[in-house]
Write an enzyme that holds these catalytic residues in place. Sequence first.
Site, PDB file in Angstrom:
ATOM      1  N   ASP A  34       0.856  -1.192   0.000  1.00  0.00           N
ATOM      2  CA  ASP A  34       0.000   0.000   0.000  1.00  0.00           C
ATOM      3  C   ASP A  34       0.892   1.243   0.000  1.00  0.00           C
ATOM      4  OD1 ASP A  34      -1.967   2.064   0.665  1.00  0.00           O
ATOM      5  OD2 ASP A  34      -3.273   0.367   1.139  1.00  0.00           O
ATOM      6  N   ASP A 137     -10.256  -2.847   6.328  1.00  0.00           N
ATOM      7  CA  ASP A 137      -9.689  -1.643   5.717  1.00  0.00           C
ATOM      8  C   ASP A 137      -9.931  -1.676   4.201  1.00  0.00           C
ATOM      9  OD1 ASP A 137      -8.454   0.786   6.330  1.00  0.00           O
ATOM     10  OD2 ASP A 137      -6.473   0.062   5.784  1.00  0.00           O
ATOM     11  N   HIS A 421      -1.512  11.134  -0.128  1.00  0.00           N
ATOM     12  CA  HIS A 421      -1.034  10.306  -1.237  1.00  0.00           C
ATOM     13  C   HIS A 421      -0.520  11.208  -2.356  1.00  0.00           C
ATOM     14  CE1 HIS A 421      -4.223   7.133   0.054  1.00  0.00           C
ATOM     15  NE2 HIS A 421      -3.242   7.254   0.933  1.00  0.00           N
TER      16      HIS A 421
HETATM   17 ZN    ZN Z   1      -3.202   6.086   2.640  1.00  0.00          ZN
END
Ligand code: ZN
Length: 457
Positions: A34, A137, A421
């Site tokens: 991730d 998640d 991000h």
């Molecule tokens: Zn994140």
Amino acid sequence: MKSPLAHTLCFALATLLHTMPVYAGPTVILLIGDGMDEQQLTIARNYLHGASGRLAVDALPVRSSVQVLTVAEKDPKRSIYVADSANSATAMATGNITSRGRIATSAGTDRDLETIVSIAHRAGLRTGLVTTSSVTDATPASFATHISHRSCEDPTRMQSYEVAGDFVVDCSQDLQSHGGPGSIAEQLARSPLDLILGGGRGHFEAAIDSQESPLAIAARNGFDVFSSPAELVAGEGVNRRIGLFAERHLPVRWHGEQGRIAEKPQPSLLNYAYRYFGSVKQPQAFQCEDNPNYGDTPSLKAMTDTALDQLHNDRGFFLMVESASIDKRSHQRDPCGQIGEVAQLMEALQSALAYAEKNPETLVLVTADHGQAAQLVPDESIFAAYGVPIFTPGNIARLQTPEGSIMAINYATNQFDVEEHTGVQVPLFANDVAAGKIPPLLFQHEIFGLMRDHLGI
Ligand SMILES: [Zn+2]
């Protein structure tokens, strides 16, 4: 009547067939780091193996780049250039482009999008999800559940759940009492998955009033639910299982010395008067060390090994393995947290590759869902000769690397408490099974088609 020779041959053949290993049919192991863009990989490589070293992923023969597409919720024709884990996992899991926050549902119209897990299950394949985050998640959820927002993780978060400030999530249309499929935990508990491993016990224990908790639903749906890492050893043939090893996300393996993360450089008073005057004090360099809170948390490799044992069968399977906190620690400006979690993904990859070695129809893919904030910048500015104080407007960590140098890692996506991000294209790696099948640049939602084609479903 059989001759003694024929009888002996039959017996030998039967013995051979019985002892021959069962090779898995077409199988996909998708490993997701991730937030693991090229910056995060380079930072981890430098720290773990030195600048001339190699990560496990560097040995993979197929290497490509992935363009991540995201659209606006209110105007799905309009591009948003930075993704979150919900829309990017949805792209891989369903082959569809959607908006941020959505879990396997369409932007604007809230239509359920069929996932690779559901298609694989229908075709008779086993399926599993392994993660270092809560299993509810965004990344794992997008492979097996459908809901309009990622925050609706358990029955207590479906209505008027305040995420931040005045941002209130409403998933009431998905409430079971309104005929919907319920929260992410309830949907996972009712899913056809064979194995779910990660954190998130608290979400499975959460219930409203006298209604069943996701834990109770899971038990009724035939899952063995456990939380002791010692139970991670059982092999093939065991029941469908959910292993939850933390209340929320699993703790990370590493942190900075004394818990240090990136800090603000300290310019002198004179520098406040004029930016070319005065001096600047950069943060002291530090090293990474074991996180004392890690305890007996199972490693991503240990969970992956269990999954490979349990899912192995002659029909093949689909397994998603996620190292989630590369992203979560980068949000917190914690380079050591990130690096330790890249190391975890590399170890899990080695297990996947060893499995593929024995089971030649196994496609191993490694990718990231989106970019993250951490950026490798010069420790000594190339403009230092100008004699003026030069420093980041953001936060910086100066890591003392084991090979004896300093690596400066900058975080400057915003001035808020949490970094964001970034919109960079992300890498995709694959084993030789994918040779000739992956173009040099592809769209993220095309990964879905690659996996489905390989599984022949
Ligand atoms: Zn994140």
